[in-house]
Structure formats: structure tokens, C-alpha cells
Design an enzyme around this catalytic site. Sequence first.
Site, PDB file in Angstrom:
ATOM      1  N   ASN A 276       0.846  -1.204   0.000  1.00 24.45           N
ATOM      2  CA  ASN A 276       0.000   0.000   0.000  1.00 24.45           C
ATOM      3  C   ASN A 276       0.877   1.249   0.000  1.00 24.45           C
ATOM      4  OD1 ASN A 276      -2.200  -1.882   0.727  1.00 24.45           O
ATOM      5  ND2 ASN A 276      -1.179  -1.866   2.711  1.00 24.45           N
ATOM      6  N   HIS A 308      11.360  -5.597  -1.534  1.00 22.55           N
ATOM      7  CA  HIS A 308      10.311  -5.900  -2.511  1.00 22.55           C
ATOM      8  C   HIS A 308       9.190  -4.859  -2.433  1.00 22.55           C
ATOM      9  CE1 HIS A 308       7.730  -8.871  -4.768  1.00 22.55           C
ATOM     10  NE2 HIS A 308       6.782  -8.174  -4.183  1.00 22.55           N
ATOM     11  N   GLU A 309       8.679  -4.634  -1.220  1.00 21.38           N
ATOM     12  CA  GLU A 309       7.529  -3.731  -1.072  1.00 21.38           C
ATOM     13  C   GLU A 309       7.895  -2.287  -1.403  1.00 21.38           C
ATOM     14  OE1 GLU A 309       4.865  -5.310  -0.924  1.00 21.38           O
ATOM     15  OE2 GLU A 309       5.708  -7.207  -0.249  1.00 21.38           O
ATOM     16  N   HIS A 312       7.881  -1.531  -5.083  1.00 24.08           N
ATOM     17  CA  HIS A 312       6.534  -1.296  -5.609  1.00 24.08           C
ATOM     18  C   HIS A 312       6.093   0.163  -5.479  1.00 24.08           C
ATOM     19  CE1 HIS A 312       5.124  -5.233  -6.729  1.00 24.08           C
ATOM     20  NE2 HIS A 312       5.210  -5.752  -5.520  1.00 24.08           N
TER      21      HIS A 312
END
Length: 875
Positions: A276, A308-309, A312
Site C-alpha cells: 500500500n 520488494h515492497e 513497488h
Amino acid sequence: MPEKRPFERLPAEVSPINYGLCLKPDLVDFTFEGKLEAAVQVRQATNQIVMNCADIDIITASYAPEGDEEIHATGFNYQNEDEKVTLSFPSTLQKGTGTLKIDFVGELNDKMKGFYRSKYTTPSGDTRYAAVTQFEATDARRAFPCWDEPAIKATFDISLVVPKDRVALSNMNITDRKPYPDDENLVEVKFARTPVMSTYLVAFVVGEYDFVETRSSDGVLVRVYTPVGRAEQGKFALEVAAKTLPFYKDYFNVPYPLPKIDLIAIADFAAGAMENWGLVTYRETALLIDPKNSCSSSRQWVALVVGHELAHQWFGNLVTMEWWTHLWLNEGFASWIEYLCVDHCFPEYDIWTQFVSADYTRAQELDALDNSHPIEVSVGHPSEVDEIFDAISYSKGASVIRMLHDYIGDEDFRKGMHLYLIKFQERNAATEDLWESLEKASGKPIAAVMNTWTKQMGFPLIYVEAEQQEEGKVLKLVQKKFCASGPYSGEDCPLWMVPISICTSDDPSCAKMQVLMDKPELMLVLKDVKPDQWVKLNLGTVGFYRTQYSPDMLESLIPGIQDLSLPPVDRLGLQNDLFSLARAGIISTVDVLKVMEAFVNEPNYTVWSDLSCNLGILSTLLSHTDFYEEIQVFVKDVFSPIGERLGWDPKPGEGHLDALLRGLVLGKLGKAGHKATLEEARRRFKDHVEGKQILSADLRSPVYVTVLKHGDSATLDTMLKLHKQADMQEEKNRIERVLGAISQPELIQKVLTFALSEEVRPQDTVSVIGGVAGGSKQGRKAAWKFVKDNWEELYNRYQGGFLISRLIKLSVDGFAIDKMAAEVKAFFESHPAPSAERTVQQCCENILLNAAWLNRDAESIHQYLLQRKAPPAMV
């Protein structure tokens, strides 16, 4: 496959510009009230508005054209199957902008999706609930009526009405916090307006948390939120995040677009983490690190997941895929660059070698099946989206991007990425758009090459033979699709455009030749190679293909394993290719066992880890025979020399990889019943339990699994007591994963019952059952029976999510009798699990492949294991 459900995207007549959203969760009754005030654009006159909506009751809805009277909706028609609602208006809504108002109520569910409740225990021991979100792929519609498609972007003004002693977070920073007029115990918390973004990235959390914070070198406020009293455990992730943001800013040459980023640990969480925008949610085990009680592999896992997050935040959030068909681009890219980022932060992890065993080989295993799928899958109905969150989207996606990055070169790759992010920021893009940007930057035929890897499933096996000619070698290469069931026999074989690199023993870490193979056969001449020099394909194991060498070429490579002149990642790739060729019946398993014995001097953790995995697969297969003990002897013979070299205690100057290797080797020896290891494990376990000498975190898994495997009911009771006492989720998970090692039938039942008890968090039940299935032959039968007997409850718990696929895979993949495949197929025909359909087909295929492998090679393996131990014959 059954008929695909007809599916239509939302009509384009009305679209959102801004969502004003106020939510008021009730943490006692598990409901919430919501008010939506959205600025919308009517693009075409219409008398209805169609939105996504699921498990929400609309109380009133109205539309007011700009500067005109409010028109009240006269009907709400819910299409539950399609998760849509149609609002009907008594008069036509004309073209132009206006305000859509909806008042609604919903429930804080316990399904780990949408706006849901997450159970936690306060430091004083009370049970409470937090309200948290998980919207990807299609669950924002469970929190508020919306246009829940990734390409329908808008800005969001969010406010939350919450108890005044709770923390309230959302994507953006807080701009205002004031008492709520109707109830002095509540406050209204307002957040700044978001950039233009997709609904699946919206998030809010209401609960009790502590935090640690810092500013990254480029000025972004970074916080890690932890359960109360555990702020200390957020420091490692905070450090990683603060190093990672500037790394990506620099790599993409695009700044992080929000003023802050929060990383938060959620107790009940189905995935590993969710990106998010500005508020990244994690499982506790993917974020929290305790300096004393966390093991090396947990640190590494946290570093990768954070990497990884955060990737994004640019790739996915700033530029978003146009539709779920392109999900792989999001996930494959982040799964590749997380390694680049960890390699930057922790060069001592040798993480790229680990990539090959964690992602590349896993993807090849799945992609060799007839029931695999291309990286790009056309997705319609939301229920089909869950199914593509698999090893093909993530791991094959990451592997082909790694191959592409290698083919283009880092500098042009970064240039292309920058072009792509700038061109599509705050918008949506498809796979082709990225190829176009990379093609522009590199001048290479990116789209043509990559389409062969993303639009058709599978990958090639390249057969190579060499002939010495004077001062050089002539190589002949042939590509064919690699199939888990043996040589490809179809009519017209698919072709790939394969970037091939070749090295020789002259310089094993440098390509002597690079060529793009774009036809079925290729002849190459390597100059200046002497007869005694070996030749190896796929330098660095970067190309997504398997290699089969002619017998004499293979023969010449074996010394390169023994004397370690082949780099670790090449030793690993060679062994892994051979193992899968044996599994497919293209070569004999005995030949692979002989090569495995050449690894006796191997120092590298990742090479051992892959070898260990393959021996585990073989071990599971042979548990169906009466010579299971003989393969355990082989395992002990292969692992005991390195076990003796390493010993039990860390030596001065050792690092991360030594710790990982020690845990791996001792666990392998202990499970196989190596006498000295078992005795030492029991001694250390006893001291640990009595509090005399606490086991270091890195030794816990190997010791636990060893004492359980050779333990009795008292051992199991002690383990369950340790589980209850553990205050860290990491320790609870560590114990849950090894419980299945116990071997007595009545204790196996006890572990399975425990899996569904209140003691185990819902997302972790799956690994307990999986541990039982993988623990022993008895466990495999018992776990499958348990899944069948408790199917209603398990399915209801995990419904659409990918946990149901994982559960099925873990519980049936180890069988090796044809009739089991039929039984599994029949069970799921009468108990359908739509989002796991492909998984069921893959499992049935694997069972049949195992059975064929056993029939083909069991006898020769048995003979080999016996004659290894036989005294040499007298002459």
C-alpha cells in the site's frame, strides 16, 4: 478448465476524480459506518451508476451535478456474483462533473481481506482487535463502494473516526486530529490528499502500536510500527528501509513521491506483505527482528520483503499495471529488484546465488509441467486473479527480468526504466510499454525476445555437444521445450529467443562468447580452446533454460565441481539441471547421485541448500519403497564431512552464510539420524528447556526438528509448551513448521488438531499441516485425510485466497501412486475450489510424474545404494 465466467469491466460512463471517504469502525461489534463523497465525471448522459461493492449495505445515495439540485437514487441493485451495485436515478445525469454521496455500513470480517479485524494480545494479556485492510486484488469494494479496477485512478481524502487512545494510519500523513462531536471518547483523524492512485493500494489501520522512526538521506520520514512494547524489534527493518529508499531513488532517477512511509506489523495477515502506497503492511515475521531471538534467515527474509515492497512504491504504485493480466510485471520486477537492493545493503549475503535456488529453480520446476501457464495470463473475473499470484508470476517473472537485465546491461536497463516511469507516472501501463522503453534505451529487439518468454509457457532444454577441431571446438546446440515428463514429443515445438553465454576453464567467470539463439539449431566455433579445457553454457545460471551436455562434455566438467574452479552459481545450476533431467527420465538418477558425491568439498551455503532440497525430494520419493533407510545413509555420507568441519559453535570471523550453512547441515544430519548429531541435539535441547543454556536462534530449527523426528510424546509436549511461552511470532512459526517431524501416528493426529486450534494464527495453520505432510510417510496420509475431513472449515477460512492453493499443494504433492492422483482429482471435483483449480491439476500431474519416476529408477537406485556400501570384491 470449466467455462470461464462471463465478465465485464465497469462501464466508462461515470468515473471518479476524488474520493472523500470517512470511515468509523466499531472494534467491539465488528461493523463499520462509512460516508463517501466523491467528485465524479459523467462522460456520457446516463440514469445509472455502476460500481463495485461487496458485503456492504448502502443506506442512501445521491448525485448532485455541479451547481445544481441533488438527485436521490431510487434503487440499489446488487449483483452479488459480480460484486457490483447499480444505483438508479429518477432522471438523467447529464455530462459534466458532480458529487456522488453514499452512506453505507459494512462488517469488519475475519477473512483477512477487505476491511477486517486482526486479533492481538496486549502486554497485560487482554485480547483485543485492530481494524486493518488488505485490498489487492479486488477487496477495496468490501470497505467502500468504488470503481475497483487498477486503471480507474483517483485521489483520496481519507478520514477515520476512532477511539482516542488508538493509533490511526492511512497512506498519507495526518493533517488534523479533532474530538468527534457525538462521542467524547472518539477522535476524527484527517489525512492529506493522496496522489492519483488505484483503489487496491488504499489502506487504513486502527489499533495499538509503538514505532521507531528516522529520516532517509533524501528527507523522507520513515516509521516502523510494532506491537506495543516491541519498538526495539522494528530497528532492523527501519535501517533497511532508510537505506533502500535512496537506493531506488537513485536507481530509477525518480524521487519517492510521498512525504512519509510507514511499515507496520499486522498480527493476522494472509500474504507476506502488501505494498500500500505510504503504508506498507507486513506479517510480524516479515518485519520484526529481535537481536537475540531472530535467526539469520529471518533477517535475510525481512531485508528481501522490505526491498520488494518499497520497490513497488515506484513500480506498481506510481506506474500501475493496466489490468491483472500484467500483474506479473509488477511482481516479477519487484521480486527481481529486491535482490539487487539487498545485495546493495548486505553484500555479505551472496544473495544472487540464493536467487537461483529460491526463485529460478522453483520457477523451472513448475514451468516444466503441462499444467503450467504463460507469464501473461488473460484474467477476467476477480476469482481468477488470486490464482496468478504464483511462482510463475513472481519467480519466473523475476528470472526472465534478471536474464533481460543481463542481456541489456545495467546502464541501458536503468535508462529504459527511467523513461518508462517518467512517461507513465500516475498512469497505467502494459507489458508492451516497458519493452518499448527498454528497446528505446538499448537498441535491442526487446519485445521480440521477451514475447517468447512471457506469452508462451515453458522454457527450452538446450542439448549441446562439442567436437575438437585443431585449435578450437565446434559446438552444436539444439533447443527443445523442456517437459517434466521427458523429451518433448508434440508436433511443432515452440521456439525461444535465448541469450546464450559460453565460458571455458580458461576463465570460468567471464563469457568467451555471447549469442542470441533464435532458431532450433545452432553451430558455433570457439577458437583457442585446448582439448583438455572444459566448456560450459549459461554462465552465472542467468538464462532461463536447462542444459544437457553430451556425456564427454559433462565428464570434463566434474573436476570443476571438485576443485571449485566452477563458480558456486554454476556448480549449483549444473547439479540442478542434472537432477531435473533425471526426474524427467532423460538421464538416470544414479548418474546424478554420482555427481552429488563430487560435492564433498563444497563450501558454499546456497549450493548445499539446493543439493539438500533435491535430496529431500528424492528422500520423499523413496519413502514409498522398502529401502528408505539406504537413502538416509547416503544423506549422512554426503553431509557428515561438512558437518564435522563446521561443528556446532560459530568460530571467530564467521558470517551470515556460515550460520545458515551450519543450521542446514545439522538439521539434515539430525533428521537422517546421524548418531553424534542426534545425541548433541538432545543434550542441547535439554539445557535449553531447563534454561541452563539457551540455544542460539540459528540452532533452534535444526535442534527442534532433530529431537522431534526421534522423539516421543514427552518431546512433543515440551515443544507445545515452548510454543505457548514464545512471545515472538518468529519462534512460534519456527516451532509450527517442525512439529510435523514427529513420527508416531497418535502424535501426528495431535499436531493436526493443534493446527486448527486457537493457538495457531489462521495464516500459519497451512504450514503446520504442510509440515506434517512433508514429515513422514504416515504424516502424508494423515495430513491428506485431515484436509478432507476438515475441508468445510479450511475452505471457509481461506476461501479465494492463495493460502488454499498452498494448503492443497503442501498436502498432496508428495504422493507417488497413480491412484492417489485420481483420488485427489475426484475429491476436488466434488469439493470445488475455483481459485485453486490449476494447483489441483499441477498436483495431480506431479503425483503421476513421481509414480513414473519411482517405477523407472527405484530398482537401479537401490542397487547403487547397496553396492556403494559393499566391500570391494576379492580378485
